[in-house]
Design an enzyme around this catalytic site. Structure first.
Site, PDB file in Angstrom:
ATOM      1  N   HIS A  78      10.090 135.753  95.296  1.00 29.16           N
ATOM      2  CA  HIS A  78      10.930 137.018  93.994  1.00 29.16           C
ATOM      3  C   HIS A  78      12.272 135.587  93.645  1.00 29.16           C
ATOM      4  CE1 HIS A  78      13.496 137.568  97.728  1.00 29.16           C
ATOM      5  NE2 HIS A  78      12.298 137.972  98.844  1.00 29.16           N
TER       6      HIS A  78
ATOM      7  N   SER B  49      12.668 141.608  98.600  1.00 29.23           N
ATOM      8  CA  SER B  49      11.857 141.255  99.325  1.00 29.23           C
ATOM      9  C   SER B  49      10.857 141.059  99.144  1.00 29.23           C
ATOM     10  CB  SER B  49      12.114 142.537 100.262  1.00 29.23           C
ATOM     11  OG  SER B  49      11.508 141.951 101.296  1.00 29.23           O
TER      12      SER B  49
ATOM     13  N   MET C  86       8.378 132.009 103.839  1.00 32.07           N
ATOM     14  CA  MET C  86       6.750 133.061 103.722  1.00 32.07           C
ATOM     15  C   MET C  86       6.178 133.567 102.940  1.00 32.07           C
ATOM     16  SD  MET C  86       6.752 134.853 107.612  1.00 32.07           S
ATOM     17  CE  MET C  86       8.019 136.510 106.855  1.00 32.07           C
TER      18      MET C  86
ATOM     19  N   LYS D  80      20.641 138.123 103.592  1.00 33.02           N
ATOM     20  CA  LYS D  80      19.571 139.894 103.484  1.00 33.02           C
ATOM     21  C   LYS D  80      18.827 139.635 105.160  1.00 33.02           C
ATOM     22  CE  LYS D  80      15.928 142.103 102.675  1.00 33.02           C
ATOM     23  NZ  LYS D  80      15.035 141.123 103.800  1.00 33.02           N
ATOM     24  N   ASP D  81      18.525 138.213 105.660  1.00 29.47           N
ATOM     25  CA  ASP D  81      17.722 138.122 107.167  1.00 29.47           C
ATOM     26  C   ASP D  81      19.018 137.477 107.975  1.00 29.47           C
ATOM     27  OD1 ASP D  81      14.932 139.060 106.906  1.00 29.47           O
ATOM     28  OD2 ASP D  81      15.668 137.050 105.282  1.00 29.47           O
TER      29      ASP D  81
ATOM     30  N   GLY E 106      15.582 136.593  94.545  1.00 31.78           N
ATOM     31  CA  GLY E 106      16.133 136.066  96.086  1.00 31.78           C
ATOM     32  C   GLY E 106      15.621 134.326  96.650  1.00 31.78           C
ATOM     33  N   HIS E 107      14.526 134.661  96.834  1.00 33.03           N
ATOM     34  CA  HIS E 107      14.059 133.046  97.377  1.00 33.03           C
ATOM     35  C   HIS E 107      13.804 131.864  96.185  1.00 33.03           C
ATOM     36  CE1 HIS E 107      10.944 135.722  99.243  1.00 33.03           C
ATOM     37  NE2 HIS E 107      11.022 134.802 100.170  1.00 33.03           N
TER      38      HIS E 107
ATOM     39  N   ALA F  62       5.808 134.578  98.446  1.00 35.71           N
ATOM     40  CA  ALA F  62       5.273 135.453  97.772  1.00 35.71           C
ATOM     41  C   ALA F  62       6.615 136.326  97.095  1.00 35.71           C
ATOM     42  CB  ALA F  62       5.502 137.570  98.741  1.00 35.71           C
TER      43      ALA F  62
ATOM     44  N   GLY G 176      19.139 132.694 103.883  1.00 37.02           N
ATOM     45  CA  GLY G 176      19.323 134.042 103.201  1.00 37.02           C
ATOM     46  C   GLY G 176      20.693 135.231 104.209  1.00 37.02           C
TER      47      GLY G 176
HETATM   48  P1  AMP Z   1      11.098 135.135 103.838  1.00 40.96           P
HETATM   49  O1  AMP Z   1       9.569 134.467 102.529  1.00 40.96           O
HETATM   50  O2  AMP Z   1      11.159 136.487 103.316  1.00 40.96           O
HETATM   51  O3  AMP Z   1      10.982 134.705 105.095  1.00 40.96           O
HETATM   52  O4  AMP Z   1      12.645 134.343 103.219  1.00 40.96           O
HETATM   53  C1  AMP Z   1      12.931 132.742 103.041  1.00 40.96           C
HETATM   54  C2  AMP Z   1      14.138 132.543 102.731  1.00 40.96           C
HETATM   55  O5  AMP Z   1      14.876 133.956 101.667  1.00 40.96           O
HETATM   56  C3  AMP Z   1      14.673 133.608 104.545  1.00 40.96           C
HETATM   57  O6  AMP Z   1      16.159 132.725 104.200  1.00 40.96           O
HETATM   58  C4  AMP Z   1      15.878 134.634 103.693  1.00 40.96           C
HETATM   59  O7  AMP Z   1      16.581 135.107 104.137  1.00 40.96           O
HETATM   60  C5  AMP Z   1      15.741 134.336 102.576  1.00 40.96           C
HETATM   61  N1  AMP Z   1      15.270 135.726 101.128  1.00 40.96           N
HETATM   62  C6  AMP Z   1      14.524 135.914 101.412  1.00 40.96           C
HETATM   63  N2  AMP Z   1      14.868 137.797 100.107  1.00 40.96           N
HETATM   64  C7  AMP Z   1      16.514 137.793 100.103  1.00 40.96           C
HETATM   65  C8  AMP Z   1      17.118 137.975  99.331  1.00 40.96           C
HETATM   66  N3  AMP Z   1      17.114 138.723  98.958  1.00 40.96           N
HETATM   67  N4  AMP Z   1      17.930 137.340  98.923  1.00 40.96           N
HETATM   68  C9  AMP Z   1      18.486 136.057  99.176  1.00 40.96           C
HETATM   69  N5  AMP Z   1      17.334 135.420 100.384  1.00 40.96           N
HETATM   70  C10 AMP Z   1      16.665 135.746 100.154  1.00 40.96           C
END
Ligand code: AMP
Length: 288
Positions: free
Chosen positions: A43, A194, A39, A158-159, A45-46, A41, A156
């Site tokens: 960091h 996050s 989604m 994380k989720d 992790g992404h 934004a 991730g």
């Molecule tokens: P999102 O943009 O929040 O939907 O996350 C996109 C992907 O990045 C999802 O598979 C999340 O689980 C993963 N993700 C989010 N935060 C982290 C993190 N801190 N470390 C590793 N992967 C992450």
């Protein structure tokens, strides 16, 4: 710094419609494709997911789409951070091959929500606190997966519940995508990275490390207490900290999502937590 031209990377395709993605995908019909749905934004992790995909596959495709149907709280949707220019630059610098950035109209010509049910898995924790959330996730994941036709998809830990539900859905539907779980990237304080952390002020960023501290204390001292005692302890830590409003703190089995009353009940216990800090909802988990 963005290095345009041929010096660093040939190019990154910015695909703004389903048609553009289908065309790109057809160009690489015999390549292995790693897909990282997000989604935005971004960091670290992404970015770690993108790097893993790049290592494993011929081509890496990212998507950036803030999926309206998975937000049960309209305020969370409105305030979700948008850093699209910076995100595109990061993908370019990483050498990602293509990014899919569709419009809502393209993904939802009409809104028809898919329902996917697995006892406990789609009923507990996030599913209970955020009604409809995972139906929205599965609805968009089917659309994205059908377009991307990826070899491997990077998600991730994380989720954790999302990862488990998507894995269960892929299995049930007999789909060919291989789901690759990726470890949680953390700040130095232990706070799980996050996109929503961007909405925390400096003081809250420090306070937010409490989630990690509690998870880590349980992990390091696991056998000093039963899981149920740890749950009571964890909840009391939040109760003593007025900035937080706890949604849940539980120790469950990572496969079944069932409760773990005693350590002998599960060979893969995991502690999961969700709490509001001010207006921002934080989630985290740790295998014990
Ligand atoms: P999102 O943009 O929040 O939907 O996350 C996109 C992907 O990045 C999802 O598979 C999340 O689980 C993963 N993700 C989010 N935060 C982290 C993190 N801190 N470390 C590793 N992967 C992450």
């Amino acid at each position: 710094m963005v290095s345009f031209g041929a010096t660093k990377y040939v190019k990154m395709e910015i695909l703004k419609s389903s048609e553009a993605l289908i065309e790109w995908r057809n160009q690489w019909s015999s390549a292995t494709i790693g897909f990282v749905p997000t989604m935005g934004a971004f960091h670290l992790g992404h970015l770690s997911l993108m790097l893993k995909s790049k290592k494993d596959n011929d081509k890496t495709l990212a998507s950036i789409f803030v999926n309206p149907t998975q937000f049960n709280d309209p305020k969370d949707f409105i305030h979700y951070p948008n850093t699209i220019e910076a995100d595109i630059k990061m993908l370019y610098d990483l050498g990602v091959d293509a990014v899919f950035i569709p419009e809502v109209q393209d993904m939802y010509p009409e809104i028809s929500i898919e329902h996917f049910h697995v006892p406990l898995l789609t009923e507990s924790l996030e599913a209970k606190m955020r009604p409809g959330h995972f139906d929205g996730v599965i609805t968009i994941i089917r659309k994205l997966f059908d377009l991307a036709r990826a070899t491997k998809v990077y998600l991730g830990e994380k989720d954790f519940q999302q990862l488990s539900i998507i894995s269960a859905w892929v299995k049930k539907e007999n789909r060919s995508e291989i789901i690759i779980p990726c470890p949680t990237h953390r700040e130095e304080s232990g706070l799980a990275m996050s996109s929503r952390n961007q909405r925390l002020n400096a003081e809250q960023l420090e306070q937010a490390a409490l989630l990690y501290q509690i998870l880590n204390t349980v992990k390091e001292n696991k056998f000093n207490n039963t899981p149920v005692e740890w749950e009571l302890w964890g909840r009391s830590q939040f109760a003593q900290t007025p900035h937080f409003r706890l949604d849940y703190f539980e120790i469950i089995d990572a496969e079944t999502f069932g409760p773990v009353a005693d350590w002998s009940d599960s060979d893969q216990p995991i502690a999961v937590v969700a709490a509001f800090l001010g207006e921002v909802r934080l989630i985290d988990n740790m295998r014990l």
